[in-house]
Write an enzyme that holds these catalytic residues in place. Sequence first.
Site, short mmCIF file in Angstrom:
data_model
loop_
_atom_site.label_atom_id
_atom_site.label_comp_id
_atom_site.label_asym_id
_atom_site.label_seq_id
_atom_site.Cartn_x
_atom_site.Cartn_y
_atom_site.Cartn_z
N THR A 1 0.87 -1.18 0.00
CA THR A 1 0.00 0.00 0.00
C THR A 1 0.90 1.22 0.00
O THR A 1 1.64 1.45 0.96
CB THR A 1 -0.88 0.03 1.27
OG1 THR A 1 -1.63 -1.19 1.32
CG2 THR A 1 -1.82 1.21 1.24
N LYS A 57 -1.72 4.95 8.55
CA LYS A 57 -0.89 5.04 7.33
C LYS A 57 -1.79 5.26 6.11
O LYS A 57 -1.55 6.14 5.28
CB LYS A 57 -0.08 3.75 7.16
CG LYS A 57 0.65 3.68 5.84
CD LYS A 57 1.23 2.30 5.55
CE LYS A 57 1.66 2.25 4.08
NZ LYS A 57 2.16 0.95 3.66
N LYS A 77 -7.93 1.38 -2.93
CA LYS A 77 -7.56 0.96 -1.57
C LYS A 77 -7.71 2.10 -0.55
O LYS A 77 -8.33 1.94 0.49
CB LYS A 77 -6.11 0.46 -1.61
CG LYS A 77 -5.41 0.32 -0.29
CD LYS A 77 -5.63 -1.01 0.35
CE LYS A 77 -5.03 -1.04 1.74
NZ LYS A 77 -5.28 -2.25 2.46
P1 NAD Z 1 5.92 -5.86 7.53
O1 NAD Z 1 6.67 -4.73 8.12
O2 NAD Z 1 5.54 -7.02 8.38
O3 NAD Z 1 6.75 -6.45 6.27
C1 NAD Z 1 7.52 -5.69 5.40
C2 NAD Z 1 8.77 -6.51 5.06
O4 NAD Z 1 9.54 -5.78 4.11
C3 NAD Z 1 9.68 -6.76 6.27
O5 NAD Z 1 9.94 -8.15 6.38
C4 NAD Z 1 10.95 -5.97 5.95
O6 NAD Z 1 12.12 -6.58 6.43
C5 NAD Z 1 10.90 -5.98 4.43
N1 NAD Z 1 11.70 -4.91 3.83
C6 NAD Z 1 11.78 -3.59 4.18
N2 NAD Z 1 12.60 -2.93 3.35
C7 NAD Z 1 13.06 -3.85 2.45
C8 NAD Z 1 13.93 -3.79 1.35
N3 NAD Z 1 14.53 -2.66 0.98
N4 NAD Z 1 14.18 -4.92 0.65
C9 NAD Z 1 13.58 -6.09 0.99
N5 NAD Z 1 12.73 -6.21 2.05
C10 NAD Z 1 12.49 -5.10 2.75
O7 NAD Z 1 4.63 -5.22 6.83
P2 NAD Z 1 3.28 -5.98 6.37
O8 NAD Z 1 2.29 -5.92 7.48
O9 NAD Z 1 3.65 -7.29 5.76
O10 NAD Z 1 2.77 -4.95 5.27
C11 NAD Z 1 3.33 -4.92 3.97
C12 NAD Z 1 2.48 -4.00 3.11
O11 NAD Z 1 1.15 -4.51 3.08
C13 NAD Z 1 2.39 -2.56 3.62
O12 NAD Z 1 2.44 -1.70 2.50
C14 NAD Z 1 1.04 -2.53 4.31
O13 NAD Z 1 0.47 -1.23 4.33
C15 NAD Z 1 0.24 -3.49 3.46
N6 NAD Z 1 -0.91 -4.12 4.13
C16 NAD Z 1 -0.75 -4.69 5.36
C17 NAD Z 1 -1.85 -5.29 5.98
C18 NAD Z 1 -1.71 -5.94 7.34
O14 NAD Z 1 -2.75 -6.30 7.93
N7 NAD Z 1 -0.51 -6.15 7.86
C19 NAD Z 1 -3.10 -5.32 5.33
C20 NAD Z 1 -3.21 -4.75 4.06
C21 NAD Z 1 -2.10 -4.16 3.47
#
Ligand code: NAD
Length: 288
Positions: free
Chosen positions: A93, A243, A168
């Site tokens: 997102t 966010k 979204k």
């Molecule tokens: P998270 O922080 O658990 O996961 C993000 C991952 O990206 C981490 O493992 C981190 O180490 C990795 N990362 C960061 N920088 C990096 C890089 N340069 N190269 C490679 N890996 C890298 O976050 P999440 O909850 O999995 O969310 C991910 C996305 O999904 C976000 O954009 C969030 O807004 C969206 N989202 C999350 C949810 C939810 O319920 N968690 C629901 C809908 C959408």
Amino acid sequence: MKIAFIGLGNMGGGMAANLVKAGHEVNAFDLSEEALATARDNGCTPFTDAAEAVMGVEAVVTMLPNGQIVKSVYEGSVIGKAPDGAVFVDCSTIDVATARDVIIRSIDAGYDMVDAPVSGGIAAANGGTLTFMVGGTDTAFRRAEAVLNAMGKAVIHAGDAGAGQTAKICNNMLLAISMIGTAEAMKMAEKLGLDPQKFYEISSQSSGYCWSLNAYTPMPGVGVESPADKDYQGGFATGLMLKDLRLAMEAAQTADASIPLGRHAGELYEQFAKDNAGLDFSAIIKTL
Ligand code: NAD
């Protein structure tokens, strides 16, 4: 299909595992060693360099925290490194402007790309029941759909590049407003002496019907089972809702859209998130 998956966090970890279950060969990359180890246990091939992970693949999927990181990963390790003609699918997102910018750069370099943010949280990511809202050309959509089907229950073509992110943030702004409205109505009914369960029974079958009330009742012990019944643990974190609201406010400003209630919801969540970012977003009822 051979796919690279970058960003194996709360969401990406389960999504990559579902690609493996569907028979795809998955190259996995994340900055976190722990996330990489879990990906290996789930049948992915771990890589310690993103540019190496995308070599020889037909598709790249990313699930990263924000627009700045998405831009730097695509510019630094994906564009020009993945084979010509590969399809890129960004499920993070992020802001609409960055999503469009990265897609244009990818197309200019000879790739297909879509923005494909998700609705549904960690449970849906693990269970393969996410909804994807996809922005991009018809060709890019069709190619991305073949990958996304393994991770979700619905894949919807929202429109051109950036349309997925637009859908979204508008959806989540509506959700924030409706959650606060539901919480206000339930608390007011209670204060006026009406049994909240009776209010739920009536309003959930009347014109107050909405997802926040019917499917995610924010008051413990009332209506359907929801994070409210687990001390607001799990579910959709307040910090993530904030966010999305910030992204919505930013987008509204660039489009000159009037969002008085969205803006007010943003201010309330901004305040609430200061001490409660980890709680489910329905916990905002506690402030009333
Ligand atoms: P998270 O922080 O658990 O996961 C993000 C991952 O990206 C981490 O493992 C981190 O180490 C990795 N990362 C960061 N920088 C990096 C890089 N340069 N190269 C490679 N890996 C890298 O976050 P999440 O909850 O999995 O969310 C991910 C996305 O999904 C976000 O954009 C969030 O807004 C969206 N989202 C999350 C949810 C939810 O319920 N968690 C629901 C809908 C959408």
